[in-house]
Design a protein around this motif. Sequence first.
Motif, PDB file in Angstrom:
ATOM      1  N   LEU A  32       9.004  -4.920  -9.353  1.00 13.30           N
ATOM      2  CA  LEU A  32       8.309  -3.723  -9.122  1.00 13.30           C
ATOM      3  C   LEU A  32       8.760  -3.010  -7.933  1.00 13.30           C
ATOM      4  N   LYS A  33       8.903  -1.623  -7.724  1.00 14.20           N
ATOM      5  CA  LYS A  33       9.249  -1.050  -6.790  1.00 14.20           C
ATOM      6  C   LYS A  33       8.679   0.179  -6.179  1.00 14.20           C
ATOM      7  N   MET A 102       5.340  -1.806 -15.181  1.00 18.95           N
ATOM      8  CA  MET A 102       4.401  -2.944 -15.415  1.00 18.95           C
ATOM      9  C   MET A 102       3.196  -2.542 -16.271  1.00 18.95           C
ATOM     10  N   ILE A 103       2.810  -3.542 -16.914  1.00 20.56           N
ATOM     11  CA  ILE A 103       1.607  -3.246 -17.740  1.00 20.56           C
ATOM     12  C   ILE A 103       0.601  -4.280 -17.589  1.00 20.56           C
ATOM     13  N   ILE A 175       7.225  -8.060  -6.401  1.00 21.47           N
ATOM     14  CA  ILE A 175       7.564  -6.996  -5.722  1.00 21.47           C
ATOM     15  C   ILE A 175       8.768  -7.498  -4.865  1.00 21.47           C
ATOM     16  N   ASP A 176       8.631  -8.708  -4.113  1.00 25.73           N
ATOM     17  CA  ASP A 176       9.759  -9.373  -3.400  1.00 25.73           C
ATOM     18  C   ASP A 176      10.749 -10.032  -4.253  1.00 25.73           C
ATOM     19  N   GLY A 177      10.176 -10.404  -5.393  1.00 27.14           N
ATOM     20  CA  GLY A 177      10.962 -11.196  -6.200  1.00 27.14           C
ATOM     21  C   GLY A 177      11.450 -12.563  -5.626  1.00 27.14           C
ATOM     22  N   ARG A 178      10.475 -13.185  -4.921  1.00 25.07           N
ATOM     23  CA  ARG A 178      10.735 -14.639  -4.117  1.00 25.07           C
ATOM     24  C   ARG A 178      10.493 -15.703  -5.171  1.00 25.07           C
TER      25      ARG A 178
END
Length: 340
Positions: A32-33, A102-103, A175-178
């Motif tokens: 997500l951005k 995103m859903i 969001i951060d994709g960590r």
Amino acid sequence: MPTRRSLLKTAVFAPFLPFSSERFSTTKPNRLKPGDTVGLICPAAPAYSRETVQITIESLQALGFKTKLGTHFYDRYGYLAGHDADRAADLNAMFADSSVSMIMAMHGGWGCARILPLLDYELIRRNPKILIGYSDITALLLGIHAQTGLATMHGPVGAVTWNSFSVGWLREVLIDGRAVTFQNPEKKEDNLTQTKDRIFTLRSGQARGQLVGGNLTVLSHLLGSPYLPDWKGKILFVEDTHEDIYSVDRMLTHLKLAGVLEQLAGFVFGKCTSCEPGSGGYGSLTFDDVLTDQVVPLNVPAFAGAMIGHITDKFTVPIGINAEIDADKGTIRLLESAVL
């Protein structure tokens, strides 16, 4: 109104589809951005409260996202959010809509299994995106993962408490994709030791494998259908709420008899909220007794108490992503990002 347990007993599952999860490797959705659009749908229970919907919209806006409601979002058909075909159409439309990143399901309840045969899995494979929810949404998370390979997210629905704990984990994962390590909060509060959200080690050790799981009741009612993944070498996580102890025992026994448990590399039971022993008859086993009987003999690393379930503070746990659990520390460490 019928209970979730009584409704699940009426589930009728579709015939096997001509393909299975073994054809697909895991596909990750994009992260997500700021400015992305979150599509809100009601694939199970109706949206009873417009105020709750507005709180969800404002909470997502506070995170920097736009929102879009499904065409049939406010429909109602008894205890369902509209007819099966319409609920399925909303989910298919969200995957087809290039403006949606995103859903998110607004509620759980019951009804997601009814629409599994009506989803366009080829469409979903061509348009991978984040799908998130928990409770009855487990049927969609597992079914879509099994039929397409898409990594899905066991996390908040729209009608949750948007607090710092749950939002923090959603932010880090989506969001951060960590590649995060999920670990329960350590809070003694005004006590000499921690009394809440403790980890209970069932079998010591570490294990690696793909994460799969969700609500135990929903998952167990999908057995025998094509909407579950292959179990070999997986780490299974489950949670539940308002189930009698004998019912939890029965569902774990079902998984055992179906050959699921013996294939696992590791096991995590999150929270079983309001799952207390009954007071009638000759008494009851405890929740700990059932886990000792059913899980410890598997001889794989296993623990209970993770922040997964029908609770205010919850992790966002990806399905189909490689992870390592440490049953002594009570941690789930992602070995890769859940999003691109």
